[in-house]
Write a protein that holds these residues in place. Sequence first.
Motif, PDB file in Angstrom:
ATOM      1  N   LEU A   1       0.813  -1.231   0.000  1.00  8.61           N
ATOM      2  CA  LEU A   1       0.000   0.000   0.000  1.00  8.61           C
ATOM      3  C   LEU A   1       0.841   1.274   0.000  1.00  8.61           C
ATOM      4  CD1 LEU A   1      -2.806  -1.030   2.509  1.00  8.61           C
ATOM      5  CD2 LEU A   1      -2.977  -0.821   0.039  1.00  8.61           C
ATOM      6  N   GLY A   2       2.129   1.136   0.370  1.00 12.38           N
ATOM      7  CA  GLY A   2       2.972   2.326   0.518  1.00 12.38           C
ATOM      8  C   GLY A   2       3.020   3.189  -0.726  1.00 12.38           C
ATOM      9  N   LEU A   3       3.263   2.567  -1.876  1.00 17.72           N
ATOM     10  CA  LEU A   3       3.418   3.345  -3.109  1.00 17.72           C
ATOM     11  C   LEU A   3       2.082   3.821  -3.646  1.00 17.72           C
ATOM     12  CD1 LEU A   3       6.246   1.435  -4.980  1.00 17.72           C
ATOM     13  CD2 LEU A   3       6.357   3.667  -3.866  1.00 17.72           C
ATOM     14  N   SER A   4       1.047   2.993  -3.444  1.00 16.81           N
ATOM     15  CA  SER A   4      -0.272   3.420  -3.903  1.00 16.81           C
ATOM     16  C   SER A   4      -0.720   4.659  -3.123  1.00 16.81           C
ATOM     17  CB  SER A   4      -1.225   2.229  -3.768  1.00 16.81           C
ATOM     18  OG  SER A   4      -2.461   2.624  -3.342  1.00 16.81           O
ATOM     19  N   ILE A   5      -0.431   4.655  -1.822  1.00 14.17           N
ATOM     20  CA  ILE A   5      -0.772   5.829  -1.003  1.00 14.17           C
ATOM     21  C   ILE A   5       0.087   7.026  -1.422  1.00 14.17           C
ATOM     22  CG2 ILE A   5      -0.615   6.782   1.340  1.00 14.17           C
ATOM     23  CD1 ILE A   5      -1.490   3.985   2.345  1.00 14.17           C
TER      24      ILE A   5
ATOM     25  N   THR B   1      -1.358   8.477  -4.563  1.00 12.54           N
ATOM     26  CA  THR B   1      -2.586   9.239  -4.322  1.00 12.54           C
ATOM     27  C   THR B   1      -2.251  10.605  -3.714  1.00 12.54           C
ATOM     28  OG1 THR B   1      -3.697   7.155  -3.875  1.00 12.54           O
ATOM     29  CG2 THR B   1      -4.860   9.139  -3.211  1.00 12.54           C
ATOM     30  N   LEU B   2      -1.338  10.597  -2.729  1.00 13.48           N
ATOM     31  CA  LEU B   2      -0.982  11.863  -2.077  1.00 13.48           C
ATOM     32  C   LEU B   2      -0.341  12.838  -3.060  1.00 13.48           C
ATOM     33  CD1 LEU B   2       0.492  10.483   1.282  1.00 13.48           C
ATOM     34  CD2 LEU B   2      -1.717  11.586   0.929  1.00 13.48           C
ATOM     35  N   VAL B   3       0.535  12.314  -3.906  1.00 16.46           N
ATOM     36  CA  VAL B   3       1.211  13.184  -4.875  1.00 16.46           C
ATOM     37  C   VAL B   3       0.190  13.765  -5.860  1.00 16.46           C
ATOM     38  CG1 VAL B   3       2.844  13.190  -6.796  1.00 16.46           C
ATOM     39  CG2 VAL B   3       3.469  12.099  -4.654  1.00 16.46           C
ATOM     40  N   HIS B   4      -0.713  12.911  -6.353  1.00 16.88           N
ATOM     41  CA  HIS B   4      -1.719  13.403  -7.306  1.00 16.88           C
ATOM     42  C   HIS B   4      -2.646  14.426  -6.669  1.00 16.88           C
ATOM     43  CE1 HIS B   4      -1.318   9.703 -10.136  1.00 16.88           C
ATOM     44  NE2 HIS B   4      -0.330  10.552 -10.235  1.00 16.88           N
ATOM     45  N   GLN B   5      -3.025  14.165  -5.411  1.00 20.63           N
ATOM     46  CA  GLN B   5      -3.906  15.117  -4.710  1.00 20.63           C
ATOM     47  C   GLN B   5      -3.272  16.506  -4.612  1.00 20.63           C
ATOM     48  OE1 GLN B   5      -4.959  13.849  -0.786  1.00 20.63           O
ATOM     49  NE2 GLN B   5      -6.650  12.604  -1.484  1.00 20.63           N
ATOM     50  N   ASN B   6      -1.934  16.531  -4.662  1.00 22.00           N
ATOM     51  CA  ASN B   6      -1.238  17.807  -4.542  1.00 22.00           C
ATOM     52  C   ASN B   6      -0.697  18.283  -5.896  1.00 22.00           C
ATOM     53  OD1 ASN B   6      -0.995  18.635  -1.501  1.00 22.00           O
ATOM     54  ND2 ASN B   6      -0.820  16.405  -1.555  1.00 22.00           N
TER      55      ASN B   6
END
Length: 351
Positions: free
Chosen positions: A315-319, A322-327
Amino acid sequence: MPLPDLAQKMIDHQTTAVFWFDPQLCLQAINPAGESLLKLSANQVYGAHAHQLFPDCECFPHLGTFHQPDPVIEHGLRLTLSSGHSVTVDCSITPVRHSSKTAPEAFLVEMVNVVQQLRLSREENQMLQRQTAQNILRGLAHEIKNPLGGLRGAAQLLARELPLEQREYTDIIIGEADRLQTLLDRMLGPRTPPHKESLNVYQVLCRVRQLVESEVGTGILVVSDFDPSIPDIYVDPDQFHQALLNIARNAVQAMQNQGELLLRTRVERRVVLGHRQHKMAVRIDVQDNGPGIPEGMLEQIFYPMVTGRADGTGLGLSIAQTLVHQNDGLISCSSEPGKTVFSVWFPLHGE
Ligand SMILES: Nc1ncnc2c1ncn2[C@@H]1O[C@H](COP(=O)(O)OP(=O)(O)O)[C@@H](O)[C@H]1O
Ligand SMILES: [Mg+2]
């Protein structure tokens, strides 16, 4: 015929590389996308001959031999540039003349980097696929959470009926339910929208470096190559920190107590993030010299639940993604044995 000011302003905004040559094929004008294709600044190339800039390109007409009135268009042209690097482009050369009978007074050359174009559409496709996978997982996680809450509650009620020394099994149910709950929460991913603020990349990365350094054994050397002058970015500080930590921790785990972790920052020009072209962006690299990611796994690395470690959750990279895209950022990875690089781009504040 030099390019008028207004025309220069117009080509400056083009996303394709534009070159303006005089009839002797000496460069008179170039736009920023052209500079970025050549990896040279306008000042370095003004006046240069087309054959100097594109040494192996045969589609440039020799003086006086270019009689066609129409543009010449070449697809998938592979060029070795004067800087030594190669690019594949779609190229059009348009002779500019006052009338169809006169000789050309200039040549307008336009190039599109097709590999970059392909990369963008591939990334977009992959992003869509990942989002679909993530949505399915999210739905599943939601469905499991409710009955799980019921199970845990029932076990708690049961435990209350039992004397302390007989609660061994109910404790196991409660403990395992909590473990599942944590896993599901992670699967659901970050749910809070980002609280963006102006952030100094250098300062945050120094903290990431300190933290990683405190976690690793003596066999791992943490090296940083930061550009301290990089302007601020506009992101959620906690999410930014979390994304980079996830990436750096993976690198440390992959190296198994032996190797070098390099954190690097650079400013890049003309970067496409999402659907927007940014004049400038910061690129953060997390590089390790561990064994690398197996080729078959590389394509799926950002999918949730993809892991190469026995105790991993995947899950580390998927999270992190997501965090990078959200920003408004972009994350990508390249890997070969001895060199794995995760790069993260963010637009600079005010872009
Ligand atoms: N720097 C790296 N070098 C080699 N393999 C890596 C690296 N980063 C990630 N991986 C691989 O990607 C997998 C997925 O990582 P991640 O999503 O963080 O999940 P987890 O760490 O729980 O396995 C890891 O298990 C590992 O196999
Ligand atoms: Mg991980």
